[in-house]
Design an enzyme around this catalytic site. Structure first.
Site, short mmCIF file in Angstrom:
data_model
loop_
_atom_site.label_atom_id
_atom_site.label_comp_id
_atom_site.label_asym_id
_atom_site.label_seq_id
_atom_site.Cartn_x
_atom_site.Cartn_y
_atom_site.Cartn_z
N SER A 184 -3.71 -2.76 -0.52
CA SER A 184 -2.65 -3.58 0.05
C SER A 184 -3.16 -5.00 0.31
CB SER A 184 -2.15 -2.95 1.35
OG SER A 184 -1.27 -3.84 2.00
N GLY A 185 -2.35 -6.00 -0.05
CA GLY A 185 -2.77 -7.39 0.09
C GLY A 185 -2.91 -7.86 1.53
N HIS A 186 -1.96 -7.47 2.38
CA HIS A 186 -1.94 -8.09 3.71
C HIS A 186 -3.01 -7.55 4.66
CE1 HIS A 186 0.21 -5.05 6.33
NE2 HIS A 186 0.53 -4.57 5.15
N GLY A 197 0.82 -1.21 0.00
CA GLY A 197 0.00 0.00 0.00
C GLY A 197 0.85 1.26 0.00
N THR A 198 1.94 1.22 0.73
CA THR A 198 2.82 2.38 0.82
C THR A 198 3.44 2.71 -0.54
OG1 THR A 198 3.33 1.83 3.12
CG2 THR A 198 4.87 3.31 1.99
N CYS A 229 2.00 1.62 13.16
CA CYS A 229 3.15 2.19 12.47
C CYS A 229 3.98 3.05 13.41
CB CYS A 229 2.67 3.03 11.30
SG CYS A 229 1.58 2.10 10.24
N THR A 265 10.71 -7.88 -12.13
CA THR A 265 10.03 -9.13 -12.46
C THR A 265 8.80 -9.30 -11.58
OG1 THR A 265 12.10 -10.11 -13.18
CG2 THR A 265 10.33 -11.64 -12.63
N ASN A 280 -7.56 4.32 9.11
CA ASN A 280 -7.11 3.09 9.73
C ASN A 280 -7.17 3.11 11.25
OD1 ASN A 280 -5.03 5.02 8.72
ND2 ASN A 280 -3.69 3.88 10.07
C1 LIG Z 1 -1.65 -0.44 6.21
C2 LIG Z 1 -2.00 0.80 5.50
C3 LIG Z 1 -1.17 1.31 4.48
C4 LIG Z 1 0.15 0.70 4.14
O1 LIG Z 1 0.05 -0.53 3.50
P1 LIG Z 1 1.34 -1.47 3.44
O2 LIG Z 1 0.97 -2.53 2.47
O3 LIG Z 1 1.55 -1.99 4.83
O4 LIG Z 1 2.47 -0.63 2.98
C5 LIG Z 1 -1.57 2.46 3.83
N1 LIG Z 1 -2.72 3.06 4.13
C6 LIG Z 1 -3.54 2.61 5.09
C7 LIG Z 1 -4.81 3.33 5.37
C8 LIG Z 1 -3.21 1.47 5.81
O5 LIG Z 1 -4.02 1.04 6.77
#
Ligand SMILES: *Cc1c(COP(=O)(O)O)cnc(C)c1O
Length: 386
Positions: free
Chosen positions: A199-201, A71-72, A325, A237, A151
């Site tokens: 973001s996947g996780h 996501g970052t 974070c 890749t 978040n």
């Molecule tokens: C977790 C989060 C991110 C960052 O995602 P990552 O995949 O951990 O880099 C960005 N924005 C929000 C709102 C998030 O909760």
């Protein structure tokens, strides 16, 4: 001891259907999807299908999706890409004071590179006023970035309205939708958004994969230069395991979001009502109605959130204080401070973020632990006299 995980806004477990989807790539399928031979072709089929699954989840075309590492990275690509790609048009950016560091710190970085940034305020409920966006727009505004859902508090922002304002003025609009995905419906056809980060996780896929939606025709610079992967937009890749996992996660969202939403929302209500019944001197942080189904942010007055976090952890309960974070730092949350909440109340804020594995038994267990933990900590506080 029972273990209850209530920190799903920080990360989630890998869903068994996601694990099953990536298993063939850990065992046999290893080709480079950009290769023209059989090994590459075998993998390309899965790669392309996963991109379609991601695109379907948000109702866009597969060509409008760029796969990233997180996501970052998506936030960085969107903001730096538009800022640098349009810097001769202007150098002003509008965002909010409550964004994730993935947006906020990119804006801070750009301030050091000659850009000017307006950080929109929020009210006491953590909500922004679309009219403030309108007022902040200048002739040299090149980007507006407002997250879909926060978040820390779970507050949901009026993205569609803000997007309409941006579109009317022809200003690219980015939204960090990392926390929105899987929790609220994301339909890019009606949101007036030009760029969106995922973001996947956070959605039951592994760490190390994300996505960026880039509306067709939008002018944007690349962030990572190199080979021609991702249609020339993001070199390196391809992360086959990552995208296949993310695709599978999107499929689950499509199938189950509605039912999961209702289930998780009723668990959150059970948790909130239970805490309200059992503990006094608490404050609910965030918007009462415009909110994510899974997130509860509560200040337990006269209690240090970090101490409560540790007391809960000793009972097998995982929550977070402030945002993960900034874990390890005792700085009060920038989100709660922006809401005008006094610093000592910010420092007693705990975030419970529920996920699909949680049950009523989990919540009842948490409710059996919290009152004792809170009163033990309050008994040690010199400020608490009752
Ligand atoms: C977790 C989060 C991110 C960052 O995602 P990552 O995949 O951990 O880099 C960005 N924005 C929000 C709102 C998030 O909760």
């Amino acid at each position: 001891m029972r273990r209850v995980y209530l920190d799903n806004n920080a990360t989630t477990f890998i869903h068994p259907e996601v694990a099953a989807a990536i298993a063939p790539f850990l065992a046999g399928l290893y080709g480079n999807p950009s290769s023209l031979h059989w090994a590459g072709r075998d993998v390309r089929i899965y790669y392309d299908r996963a991109r379609s699954q991601i695109a379907d989840m948000m109702h866009v075309h597969p060509e409008e999706v760029v796969v990233t590492s997180c996501g970052t990275e998506s936030d960085n690509h969107a903001i730096k890409g538009v800022a640098y790609g349009n810097s001769e048009k202007g150098r002003h950016i509008i965002t909010t004071a409550v964004e994730h560091p993935g947006v906020l710190n990119v804006c801070k970085y750009l301030e050091g590179k000659g850009f000017t940034v307006t950080y929109l305020p929020v009210d006491g409920k953590g909500q922004i006023e679309p009219d403030d966006v309108k007022k902040a727009i200048r002739k040299d505004t090149v980007l507006i970035s407002v997250m879909y859902a926060n978040n820390e508090t779970g507050t949901v922002f009026p993205i569609q309205e803000i997007g309409a304002i941006a579109r009317e003025r022809g200003i690219p609009f980015h939204s960090d939708m990392v926390q929105a995905m899987g929790k609220i419906d994301i339909d890019m056809r009606s949101l007036n958004v030009d760029l969106a980060s995922f973001s996947g996780h956070k959605v039951y896929a592994p760490k190390g994969v994300g996505a960026l939606y880039i509306r067709e025709g939008l002018a944007i610079d690349n962030l990572i230069h190199g080979g021609h992967q991702e249609d020339g937009r993001r070199a390196g890749t391809e992360n086959v395991i990552g995208i296949v996992a993310f695709g599978a996660a999107c499929e689950i969202v499509k199938k189950e979001m509605r039912s999961e939403h209702n289930k998780i929302e009723s668990l959150r209500k059970r948790l909130l009502e239970g805490i309200l019944e059992r503990v006094d001197d608490i404050r609910l942080n965030g918007h009462p109605t415009m909110r994510l189904p899974n997130t509860l942010n509560i200040s337990f007055e006269y209690v240090e959130a970090e101490s409560l976090l540790m007391a809960l952890d000793m009972n097998g309960i995982a929550v977070s204080s402030g945002s993960a974070c900034s874990a390890g730092s005792t700085e009060p949350s920038h989100v709660l401070l922006a809401m005008g909440i006094p610093s000592e109340i910010c420092q007693s804020a705990v975030r419970f973020s529920l996920g699909r594995e949680n049950t009523e038994e989990d919540i009842d267990y948490v409710l059996s632990v919290i009152p004792g933990a809170v009163s033990r900590l309050r008994a040690m506080s010199p400020l608490y006299r009752k």
